[in-house]
Each structure stands twice: as C-alpha cells, then as structure tokens.
Design a protein around this motif. Structure first.
Motif, PDB file in Angstrom:
ATOM      1  N   THR A 220      -6.692 -26.319   8.939  1.00 27.22           N
ATOM      2  CA  THR A 220      -7.155 -25.090   8.292  1.00 27.22           C
ATOM      3  C   THR A 220      -8.458 -24.601   8.941  1.00 27.22           C
ATOM      4  O   THR A 220      -9.112 -23.711   8.404  1.00 27.22           O
ATOM      5  CB  THR A 220      -7.402 -25.330   6.791  1.00 27.22           C
ATOM      6  OG1 THR A 220      -8.358 -26.385   6.624  1.00 27.22           O
ATOM      7  CG2 THR A 220      -6.108 -25.692   6.079  1.00 27.22           C
ATOM      8  N   LYS A 221      -8.812 -25.182  10.076  1.00 23.60           N
ATOM      9  CA  LYS A 221     -10.047 -24.825  10.765  1.00 23.60           C
ATOM     10  C   LYS A 221      -9.752 -23.822  11.873  1.00 23.60           C
ATOM     11  O   LYS A 221      -9.082 -24.136  12.858  1.00 23.60           O
ATOM     12  CB  LYS A 221     -10.709 -26.065  11.361  1.00 23.60           C
ATOM     13  CG  LYS A 221     -12.021 -25.766  12.069  1.00 23.60           C
ATOM     14  CD  LYS A 221     -12.634 -27.030  12.657  1.00 23.60           C
ATOM     15  CE  LYS A 221     -13.940 -26.716  13.388  1.00 23.60           C
ATOM     16  NZ  LYS A 221     -14.526 -27.946  13.988  1.00 23.60           N
ATOM     17  N   LYS A 222     -10.252 -22.601  11.730  1.00 26.36           N
ATOM     18  CA  LYS A 222     -10.044 -21.589  12.754  1.00 26.36           C
ATOM     19  C   LYS A 222     -11.096 -21.733  13.855  1.00 26.36           C
ATOM     20  O   LYS A 222     -12.246 -22.108  13.605  1.00 26.36           O
ATOM     21  CB  LYS A 222     -10.090 -20.185  12.153  1.00 26.36           C
ATOM     22  CG  LYS A 222     -11.380 -19.786  11.483  1.00 26.36           C
ATOM     23  CD  LYS A 222     -11.267 -18.397  10.878  1.00 26.36           C
ATOM     24  CE  LYS A 222     -12.547 -17.968  10.191  1.00 26.36           C
ATOM     25  NZ  LYS A 222     -12.845 -18.771   8.993  1.00 26.36           N
ATOM     26  N   ILE A 223     -10.685 -21.428  15.087  1.00 30.73           N
ATOM     27  CA  ILE A 223     -11.548 -21.552  16.263  1.00 30.73           C
ATOM     28  C   ILE A 223     -11.591 -20.206  16.970  1.00 30.73           C
ATOM     29  O   ILE A 223     -10.548 -19.632  17.290  1.00 30.73           O
ATOM     30  CB  ILE A 223     -11.006 -22.625  17.223  1.00 30.73           C
ATOM     31  CG1 ILE A 223     -10.913 -23.976  16.517  1.00 30.73           C
ATOM     32  CG2 ILE A 223     -11.886 -22.729  18.459  1.00 30.73           C
ATOM     33  CD1 ILE A 223     -10.135 -25.020  17.295  1.00 30.73           C
ATOM     34  N   LYS A 224     -12.777 -19.717  17.230  1.00 31.79           N
ATOM     35  CA  LYS A 224     -12.908 -18.446  17.952  1.00 31.79           C
ATOM     36  C   LYS A 224     -12.689 -18.678  19.445  1.00 31.79           C
ATOM     37  O   LYS A 224     -13.301 -19.554  20.050  1.00 31.79           O
ATOM     38  CB  LYS A 224     -14.290 -17.837  17.718  1.00 31.79           C
ATOM     39  CG  LYS A 224     -14.446 -16.436  18.312  1.00 31.79           C
ATOM     40  CD  LYS A 224     -15.778 -15.817  17.922  1.00 31.79           C
ATOM     41  CE  LYS A 224     -15.917 -14.412  18.465  1.00 31.79           C
ATOM     42  NZ  LYS A 224     -17.187 -13.774  18.074  1.00 31.79           N
ATOM     43  N   VAL A 225     -11.793 -17.892  20.031  1.00 28.77           N
ATOM     44  CA  VAL A 225     -11.485 -18.016  21.454  1.00 28.77           C
ATOM     45  C   VAL A 225     -12.367 -17.082  22.269  1.00 28.77           C
ATOM     46  O   VAL A 225     -12.996 -17.485  23.245  1.00 28.77           O
ATOM     47  CB  VAL A 225      -9.998 -17.708  21.725  1.00 28.77           C
ATOM     48  CG1 VAL A 225      -9.690 -17.780  23.218  1.00 28.77           C
ATOM     49  CG2 VAL A 225      -9.115 -18.675  20.947  1.00 28.77           C
ATOM     50  N   THR A 226     -12.416 -15.813  21.860  1.00 32.52           N
ATOM     51  CA  THR A 226     -13.253 -14.842  22.563  1.00 32.52           C
ATOM     52  C   THR A 226     -13.430 -13.603  21.687  1.00 32.52           C
ATOM     53  O   THR A 226     -12.704 -13.398  20.718  1.00 32.52           O
ATOM     54  CB  THR A 226     -12.628 -14.440  23.915  1.00 32.52           C
ATOM     55  OG1 THR A 226     -13.552 -13.630  24.650  1.00 32.52           O
ATOM     56  CG2 THR A 226     -11.335 -13.676  23.720  1.00 32.52           C
ATOM     57  N   SER A 227     -14.388 -12.793  22.030  1.00 31.10           N
ATOM     58  CA  SER A 227     -14.669 -11.571  21.277  1.00 31.10           C
ATOM     59  C   SER A 227     -13.929 -10.378  21.879  1.00 31.10           C
ATOM     60  O   SER A 227     -13.651 -10.337  23.076  1.00 31.10           O
ATOM     61  CB  SER A 227     -16.173 -11.277  21.274  1.00 31.10           C
ATOM     62  OG  SER A 227     -16.893 -12.330  20.688  1.00 31.10           O
TER      63      SER A 227
END
Length: 236
Positions: A220-227
């Motif tokens: 349930t942990k989201k990870i930011k890849v890029t903006s």
C-alpha cells in the motif's frame, strides 16, 4: 474516455509487426518495419473509437455513437484486423481481453433525458464472452472509474459519492471482496498500467501536470517515479 461523454482521446496499441491507431471514426494499422499505413475500418454510425485492444485477429474497443438528445454514447465494439465482421456488443466502455473474456465497464443510459449527467449510470465491472454472450457482473458498483486486469486480479479506481475520498482497489478476477490499496483526498489515480508486479499511475501535481507513481501489487506504499509525466505506456 469519461462515462459522462467522450473525449475521443488518441488510442494506439502494438500487436505483432503492426501498430493499430484511431483517428476519430477510423481505425488504421501501420507496419512498424515498413511504416506503411493502411485503413482497417471506417464506422458508418460511430463518432470515434478509443481503448483499443488486439487479440487473435480481432480489434476490441470503445465506440462512441450519437444517440438521442444528449450527445455520445459508448459501446463495446469489435472488428477483425482485416476490417471485416464488425459488430457492436454491449453498452459500455474500456474493454480488457483476459482468459477468453471481455471485461468492461458496463453502462446504462436513457437518451430521452437532455441532461447528459443524468443519462449515464455506471453499473460496474462486467465480463462477457468474446462473442458478446454470457454477460455477467464481476463487481457491481456505480462509482468505478477505471480498471485493469493483471495476474488474475482486477485493479480499479473509484470516487466516493459521499466524501472527497478517491480509492485504488484490488480484487480477485472472480469478484468478491475488494481491498483498498490507496486512499486519498487529493484526486483520482488515472492511466493505470500494470508492469512487473507494480501498478503505475498518474496522480498529484496539478490538473495539467500529473506526477507519475507506482505501487507494488502486494503493498500500500506508493512511490513517486517522476514529476509532470503523462503515462502512456510501459515497455521493457
């Protein structure tokens, strides 16, 4: 594609040596090696196609048709890759081909009403045979917005009708109890794509510059890849 009217957004998909793509009411294919483009099919009743899927010599997609007083109505549509045997199947959108079935968001609508917001009703995620028969409910819900199928599970997004909450759920392909993967009050995750046991999606940022995130299918942990990246496809 919105359940309350089409945006006729571009749609394309690669199958074998060909890339299939749509230009409003026309479906084309282009050979990726020779770059020769060929018209596959022109609709006589549809305004535009979207959500292309290609499987075993057939193209499955959403076809928007003018109907009644209030604009465009989406249907599940199929046609052979040679442009023959075209057939409109059910009222709905966003077909996904999986294990010999078409999974899709089923809709009902009343073209007697002039307000398009009142016309459409989402019934949920359904499945039917590739011929359009044996239509069965998988997840009955009026708030499903988007879904994908990956490794015998369905991942779908929904907006609460009573709060600002937006959700990303997972559930078995056979239906049953859904599990919340992500809950947020900051907008709906969009453009879901499954790849290598991650669900990638756009979320956050502002209305014109969404950020790209991923979340493990068992987490349930989201990870930011890029903006500021609009997710279109993932390959290798």
């Amino acid at each position: 594609l919105s359940k309350k009217g089409s945006t006729c957004k571009p749609s394309s998909i690669k199958s074998g040596n060909c890339m299939y793509y749509v230009v409003y009411d026309k479906i084309y294919k282009v050979n990726v090696n020779t770059r020769k483009s060929t018209l596959v099919y022109t609709s006589k009743s549809g305004y535009c196609f979207s959500d292309l899927a290609v499987k075993d010599g057939w193209i499955y997609c959403t076809m928007d048709k003018y109907k009644g007083k209030a604009g465009l109505y989406p249907y599940i549509f199929k046609v052979k890759t040679n442009g023959k045997s075209a057939k409109t199947l059910k009222q709905g959108m966003a077909p996904v081909i999986y294990n010999g079935n078409i999974y899709y968001i089923k809709l009902s609508f009343d073209d007697k009403k002039s307000n398009i917001d009142e016309n459409f009703q989402t019934l949920g995620i359904y499945k039917m045979s590739l011929s359009g028969k044996n239509d069965k409910v998988v997840k009955k819900s009026s708030i499903v917005e988007e879904f994908i199928v990956y490794k015998s599970k369905i991942y779908y997004t929904a907006m609460s009708e009573t709060s600002y909450n937006c959700y990303l759920y997972s559930m078995p392909i056979t239906g049953g109890k859904a599990k919340i993967i992500m809950r947020t009050t900051e907008g709906l995750p969009t453009n879901l794509i499954a790849y290598s046991d991650y669900i990638y999606f756009n979320w956050g940022g502002d209305e014109e510059n969404y950020d790209l995130y991923k979340i493990k299918t068992n987490s349930t942990k989201k990870i930011k890849v890029t903006s500021k990246a609009d997710l279109e496809d993932i390959y290798d």
